[in-house]
Motif scaffolding. Structure first.
Motif, PDB file in Angstrom:
ATOM      1  N   LYS A 106       0.178   5.305   0.682  1.00  0.00           N
ATOM      2  CA  LYS A 106      -0.821   6.310   1.083  1.00  0.00           C
ATOM      3  C   LYS A 106      -0.240   7.690   0.801  1.00  0.00           C
ATOM      4  CE  LYS A 106      -3.814   7.765   4.887  1.00  0.00           C
ATOM      5  NZ  LYS A 106      -3.993   9.048   4.342  1.00  0.00           N
ATOM      6  N   LYS A 107      -1.010   8.491   0.120  1.00  0.00           N
ATOM      7  CA  LYS A 107      -0.595   9.851  -0.218  1.00  0.00           C
ATOM      8  C   LYS A 107      -1.119  10.841   0.814  1.00  0.00           C
ATOM      9  CE  LYS A 107       0.875   8.769  -4.529  1.00  0.00           C
ATOM     10  NZ  LYS A 107       1.569   9.372  -5.600  1.00  0.00           N
TER      11      LYS A 107
ATOM     12  N   ARG B 106       0.844  -1.195   0.000  1.00  0.00           N
ATOM     13  CA  ARG B 106       0.000   0.000   0.000  1.00  0.00           C
ATOM     14  C   ARG B 106       0.877   1.243   0.000  1.00  0.00           C
ATOM     15  NH1 ARG B 106      -3.461   2.966   4.456  1.00  0.00           N
ATOM     16  NH2 ARG B 106      -1.613   2.493   5.627  1.00  0.00           N
TER      17      ARG B 106
END
Length: 158
Positions: free
Chosen positions: A34-35, A32
């Motif tokens: 995540k921004k 994953r």
């Protein structure tokens, strides 16, 4: 279910580090990314965290600024079956700016400390023969990268 996993603080190299580490380990994978949103550290749209796995262990890498650099107080230990594996991990982790250290330790190009050890070391060290155990400990303390053949020879001759 309770889960425990390492959480690694990077200045701004979390994604680069995760890509590097997952390229080294055969089963490494990023799970994953995540921004950043409009609130929180970093510019919106930049990477905040990267979850990845190495040898079945989950890690999270965080981009949070330079306030807390890595130290040798925490390291990642890799235990391998063969000298060839040890040599491969050692070379890959010190590549492009990493540094070899004493006693099986190294720092990678991101400053994270690793210990690369053969399973043989652990088997011989804790086999119940104190004189042999002390001999291989003394030999290891003189090494940088651990050499299994040297450890075995010292053990056999102790």
């Amino acid at each position: 279910m309770t889960e425990v996993h390492p959480f690694l603080w990077f200045d701004d190299q979390a994604e680069a580090a995760a890509n590097h580490y997952t390229s080294i380990f055969d089963d490494g994978r990023i799970t994953r990314i995540k921004k950043n949103g409009s609130a929180g550290p970093g510019e919106p749209g930049t990477v905040l965290t990267v979850d990845f796995e190495l040898a079945g262990l989950r890690f999270t890498a965080l981009n949070a600024g330079p306030q807390f650099p890595f130290t040798e107080a925490v390291s990642i230990m890799v235990t391998v079956d063969t000298q060839e594996e040890l040599d491969r991990y050692w070379a890959a982790l010190i590549a492009d700016g990493g540094e070899p250290g004493p006693c099986g330790w190294l720092k990678d190009k991101f400053g994270l400390s690793w210990q690369i050890f053969p399973k043989l070391w652990w088997e011989l060290r804790y086999d119940g023969e104190p004189a042999k155990s002390e001999a291989i400990m003394a030999a290891m303390l003189k090494m940088g990268k651990i050499e299994s053949s040297v450890i075995q020879e010292v053990y056999d001759n102790a």
